[in-house]
Design an enzyme around this catalytic site. Structure first.
Site, mmCIF file in Angstrom:
data_model
loop_
_atom_site.group_PDB
_atom_site.id
_atom_site.type_symbol
_atom_site.label_atom_id
_atom_site.label_comp_id
_atom_site.label_asym_id
_atom_site.label_seq_id
_atom_site.Cartn_x
_atom_site.Cartn_y
_atom_site.Cartn_z
ATOM 1 N N ASN A 235 0.809 -1.220 0.000
ATOM 2 C CA ASN A 235 0.000 0.000 0.000
ATOM 3 C C ASN A 235 0.844 1.274 0.000
ATOM 4 O O ASN A 235 0.303 2.365 -0.173
ATOM 5 C CB ASN A 235 -0.952 -0.003 1.197
ATOM 6 C CG ASN A 235 -2.042 -1.041 1.043
ATOM 7 O OD1 ASN A 235 -2.466 -1.355 -0.066
ATOM 8 N ND2 ASN A 235 -2.494 -1.605 2.151
ATOM 9 N N ARG B 218 -7.832 -1.192 -7.979
ATOM 10 C CA ARG B 218 -8.423 0.003 -7.390
ATOM 11 C C ARG B 218 -7.412 1.144 -7.321
ATOM 12 O O ARG B 218 -7.763 2.313 -7.429
ATOM 13 C CB ARG B 218 -8.953 -0.305 -5.991
ATOM 14 C CG ARG B 218 -9.589 0.901 -5.303
ATOM 15 C CD ARG B 218 -10.303 0.551 -4.034
ATOM 16 N NE ARG B 218 -10.768 1.736 -3.336
ATOM 17 C CZ ARG B 218 -11.860 2.415 -3.641
ATOM 18 N NH1 ARG B 218 -12.595 2.028 -4.655
ATOM 19 N NH2 ARG B 218 -12.219 3.479 -2.951
ATOM 20 N N ASP C 208 -10.809 -5.214 -5.021
ATOM 21 C CA ASP C 208 -11.525 -6.198 -4.221
ATOM 22 C C ASP C 208 -13.006 -5.875 -4.126
ATOM 23 O O ASP C 208 -13.409 -4.707 -4.038
ATOM 24 C CB ASP C 208 -10.957 -6.247 -2.797
ATOM 25 C CG ASP C 208 -9.555 -6.833 -2.754
ATOM 26 O OD1 ASP C 208 -9.253 -7.634 -3.650
ATOM 27 O OD2 ASP C 208 -8.798 -6.490 -1.841
ATOM 28 N N ASP D 287 -7.590 -4.324 7.160
ATOM 29 C CA ASP D 287 -7.154 -5.414 6.288
ATOM 30 C C ASP D 287 -6.787 -6.678 7.063
ATOM 31 O O ASP D 287 -6.631 -7.741 6.462
ATOM 32 C CB ASP D 287 -5.952 -4.974 5.445
ATOM 33 C CG ASP D 287 -6.374 -4.180 4.220
ATOM 34 O OD1 ASP D 287 -7.570 -3.893 4.090
ATOM 35 O OD2 ASP D 287 -5.504 -3.849 3.396
ATOM 36 N N MET E 272 -15.691 -0.949 8.333
ATOM 37 C CA MET E 272 -15.571 -0.177 7.099
ATOM 38 C C MET E 272 -16.319 -0.757 5.908
ATOM 39 O O MET E 272 -16.960 -0.031 5.161
ATOM 40 C CB MET E 272 -14.096 -0.003 6.752
ATOM 41 C CG MET E 272 -13.344 0.872 7.728
ATOM 42 S SD MET E 272 -11.650 1.234 7.187
ATOM 43 C CE MET E 272 -11.962 2.139 5.668
#
Length: 426
Positions: A23, A93, A117, A312, A334
């Site tokens: 990330n 994404r 995802d 995550d 989330m």
């Protein structure tokens, strides 16, 4: 296409080195567009998401050269297009991360809505808000078109502490005219990596690591040689794997500060580790018992923006909890579809009550058995690998492309730890 064949019930043992933070690598790859000079990025993980981001750069005319494993050199002086190829943008994404640097550099960015995802609704409103505040115009009619004659510094209050919206705003603001202040900014280690990379290129960003970022715009950025930090999501996954299989592991290349939020949540499940330098060791023979809250109340493991527990890893914690004595509530706030993979864990013998799309009550320990599983996303896919390795008998995991988007050379690394896992072409 490939699938994993896993023979479970075998404790892992050995040492692995932490990969670069996925990330962090993705926005840093996008940020090479902000300069015409050479940019060298080190510790780039060898995963599909990074490969797609690099393919997007190449499609737009950026020169990308792999110097050695995990090290890439980029030069965007011959950037010829501000349109992201549709077949690539729908794969990932993170393609939305090209919006900020393209608008800052060229005054234009065109793309289809990004893929990624399927874990529920994933808003992009914060991206539009931030770029609009800086002077960009956004047209979202079927495809996304961002245009700007000039970006001007602004006082931006994000409506959510979105990691990628913060990153897009920062990449646009570094070349904007004047001062920008971003409040309610995300502060995860990967956001910090991007900001530190940009500062090494001549940007003026302060407040790094906090939820208020201040950016003094500059006219241009220079090249840099920057190293990506370790992936604490991967590290947390390997910790969960060692615990669930009742094995042991040493993970090198760890940033101890990244592990503080994880230590609290894993500690609720009775899982401990020792850190010496950059090496983290999870020992075998741990208590593996839920530590109830004061008064004997059932504890809760819930996610929140950094420095809270990362969302995550809630999938990983759900699997680990099935192997721990006691009851715990997993609260994923989330994404309303992330917890739907638990039906597969239940079919393996786990005792889980899915209260609603966000909450699951897990009681352990459960004797899991092998099952045919389908990976729905990166993290749930890794959670399924852990469940299969903790289970008795053989499991088959399909759609492993999703897992390999986020975990580097996973099968080979697991085999080095003694796991009986094979990658089979079907």
């Amino acid at each position: 296409m490939y699938e994993y064949h896993v023979e479970g019930g075998i404790p892992i043992k050995g040492t692995v080195h932490a990969s670069g933070n996925k990330n962090a690598a993705l926005p840093c790859i996008a940020a090479v567009l902000l300069t015409k000079e050479d940019v060298v990025l080190r510790n780039i993980p060898e995963i599909e998401d990074c490969h797609v981001m690099i393919q997007i750069l190449e499609a737009m005319g950026v020169e990308a050269q792999k110097l050695e494993e995990h090290v890439w050199k980029f030069n965007s002086s011959k950037l010829r297009d501000c349109t992201i190829p549709h077949d690539l943008s729908k794969k990932i994404r993170a393609s939305i991360l090209f919006a900020g640097p393209l608008v800052a550099r060229c005054g234009k960015a065109v793309m289809l809505p990004p893929g990624g995802d399927v874990i529920g609704r994933r808003r992009l409103d914060s991206h539009f808000l931030a770029l609009t505040e800086l002077g960009a115009r956004v047209n979202a009619n079927g495809k996304f078109e961002f245009t700007a004659n000039k970006l001007v510094g602004a006082d931006i209050f994000l409506d959510e502490a979105s990691v990628t919206a913060t990153e897009n705003a920062v990449m646009a603001a570094v070349l904007a005219d004047g001062k920008t202040e971003i409040t309610n900014a995300a502060s995860e280690p990967h956001v910090q990596d991007l900001c530190n990379m940009l500062n090494s290129m001549g940007a003026k960003i302060s407040g790094i690591g906090s939820n208020i970022l201040t950016i003094e715009g500059v006219k241009e950025l220079c090249g840099t040689d920057f190293s990506i930090g370790p992936d604490f999501m991967e590290i947390g996954s390997f910790i969960g794997l060692a615990a669930a299989t009742r094995g042991s592991i040493t993970i090198t290349g760890v940033n101890p500060k990244d592990m503080r939020p994880l230590r609290i949540s894993f500690g609720k499940l009775g899982i401990r580790w020792d850190i010496e330098g950059d090496a983290l060791t999870v020992s075998a023979g741990q208590e593996m018992r839920v530590n109830n809250d004061l008064g004997g109340m059932i504890p809760k493991i819930d996610d929140s923006p950094w420095p809270g527990f990362p969302p995550d890893l809630t999938s990983i914690m759900t699997v680990v909890a099935t192997q721990v004595e006691g009851t715990v509530l997993i609260f994923e706030k989330m994404f309303e579809s992330r917890m739907f993979f638990v039906d597969k864990l239940i079919s393996m013998g786990a005792r889980i009550t899915l209260c609603d799309p966000h909450r699951a009550v897990v009681t352990g320990p459960s004797l899991l058995h092998g099952e045919h599983l389908v990976s729905p996303d990166v993290r749930a896919g890794m959670a399924m690998v852990i469940a299969a390795m903790a289970a008795h008998g053989e499991s088959v995991i399909s759609n492993v492309y999703q897992i390999e988007r986020g975990y580097e050379h996973l099968v080979e690394r697991l085999q080095s730890l003694g796991a009986r896992i094979e990658r089979v072409e079907v």
